[in-house]
Every structure is written in C-alpha cells, then in structure tokens.
Design a protein around this motif. Structure first.
Motif, short mmCIF file in Angstrom:
data_model
loop_
_atom_site.label_atom_id
_atom_site.label_comp_id
_atom_site.label_asym_id
_atom_site.label_seq_id
_atom_site.Cartn_x
_atom_site.Cartn_y
_atom_site.Cartn_z
N GLY A 19 35.41 60.52 52.10
CA GLY A 19 36.51 61.28 52.27
C GLY A 19 36.83 62.42 51.10
N TYR A 24 32.60 66.90 54.20
CA TYR A 24 32.72 66.05 55.06
C TYR A 24 33.97 65.84 55.75
N SER A 25 34.00 65.51 56.84
CA SER A 25 35.20 65.27 57.86
C SER A 25 35.01 63.95 58.67
#
Length: 233
Positions: A19, A24-25
């Motif tokens: 995170g 990135y999600s």
C-alpha cells in the motif's frame, strides 16, 4: 491488485508494504483461497500476490484456476521455500518472492512491471542480445528480436528445466525419466540424446549465447554469462 495470504499477520504486513507503493491499488485481500477465487473472477485484477502454502487450495492450484479463466492477470507467488520456483514457472507466474516479504522485494517487482511497459520491439533489436524470460511463460528471443520457435515441445521443456538449474550437473537418467516417465529406458535415453542435439543446435543457430555441456553422468547448462529473470531472482 489482490493479495491472498492465509496467515492474517502476514496479510496485514503485505497490505502495508504494498500500500505504500504509489504504483499499486489494493482492491482485495483474502485469507481464504476459495473466497479469493470468487472475488478475483469478479474484480478481474491486473495483478495478484498469492501465498503458495495454503490449506484446501494452495497457491499453485489457485494460480492455475486463475490462468484458466483470466489470462490477463499476472501472478506473483510468495513463499518461504525456494524449491517452488520451478512449479511457479509451470503455471506462468510473473515473479516469485521469498518470505519474509520486504520493501526491496516489492520494489523489484515494481521495477520489472514498469520496464515491461516500456519495452518495445525496436529496443530489443538495438541491444543485439538474446532475451530470455521465464516468469510469465517461457519466452526466448534471438539478438534480432525474433521469437524462437521450438522444434519440439520436449526441447522447450528441457531448456526450461536447465534454466531453472543453472550450472548443475543433472543425471541423464533423471532427465529421461522426467521427460518420458512411461517409456522404456533405452528409448527414453535415445529421445534425450536427440533432444539435447536439437537444443544445442537451436542455441547455436539462434545465437542465444548459452550451451549444453556433457558431463560424466549427464548434462548441464553453461549460461556463458548471460542473464535472465530467474537468475536475477
């Protein structure tokens, strides 16, 4: 992206580590692989981090199910055991992380993904070097950038096995039994000899920059300094 890890503390740690990376999600995180599979088919993530050792359905089985239904999803395995690397390759994993997962490992994955997006065919040709990728399915390109076509499926499988065991002396009977488990020894040995010949011929003709060496009891691959993703891992 989706994370599947059956140990809750490790799952929470991965959520924090991943995170923090702006590339990135996280759209899903699961401890139950069955629940994860159902969600993954609905969410259709670009990327999944899968633990290998999980009850009821391990990461390799889960990866195969994902591959069967969604080829666009890249799979990255996390495990405490390095010997799973060959199995990960067989289910077309994009990459493989040894636990404990660290920020450096996540950064390495990120770098690979970003480079993959930037690579174009002209770039490959300019380098005048062969390109070999193991994770994400075996892909071999000659210095001209052309995809290498394999004379037989067994030739490809043998080369993939050598790539997973660089510099190791592998007994010829082990190789013969691995490739032709139900065949008589003499016939399997003959097939292995022919397959080795085809592989050596292909490596030379395509200028791959590697060679297969005969040893006292078998064969080994000499990478001759060539690099590929599995070695970097």
């Amino acid at each position: 992206m989706v994370i599947v890890e059956d140990e809750k503390p490790i799952l929470e740690l991965m959520k924090v580590l991943i995170g923090r990376n702006p590339h990135y999600s996280i759209i899903g995180a699961f401890t139950n692989p069955q629940e994860a599979l159902t969600a993954i088919l609905e969410l259709k993530p670009d990327l999944t981090f899968l633990d290998v050792e999980m009850p009821k359905m391990n990461g390799l089985e889960l990866a195969q199910r994902i591959n069967d239904m969604m080829e666009q999803t890249r799979i990255i395995f996390t495990t405490a055991y390095k010997e799973y690397a060959l199995d990960a390759f067989k289910v077309y994993a994009f990459d493989y992380i040894l636990k404990p997962v660290t920020p450096a490992a996540i950064e390495r994955i990120t770098s690979r993904l970003l480079k993959l997006e930037q690579v174009t065919e002209p770039n490959v040709i300019k380098t005048r070097q062969s390109v070999i990728r193991c994770f994400g399915s075996l892909e071999v390109r000659n210095p001209e950038g052309s995809l290498v076509r394999w004379p037989t499926k067994k030739t490809e499988e043998l080369f993939a096995y050598f790539l997973c065991h660089p510099g190791q002396d592998i007994n010829k009977w082990y190789l013969a039994d691995m490739l032709w488990p139900d065949m008589l020894e003499d016939r399997a040995s003959h097939n292995l000899h022919n397959t080795i010949y085809r592989l050596k011929k292909l490596l030379k003709e395509q200028e791959i920059g590697m060679d297969i060496l005969k040893t006292n009891d078998g064969y080994m691959i000499d990478t001759l300094g060539s690099m590929y993703d599995l070695l970097e891992f």
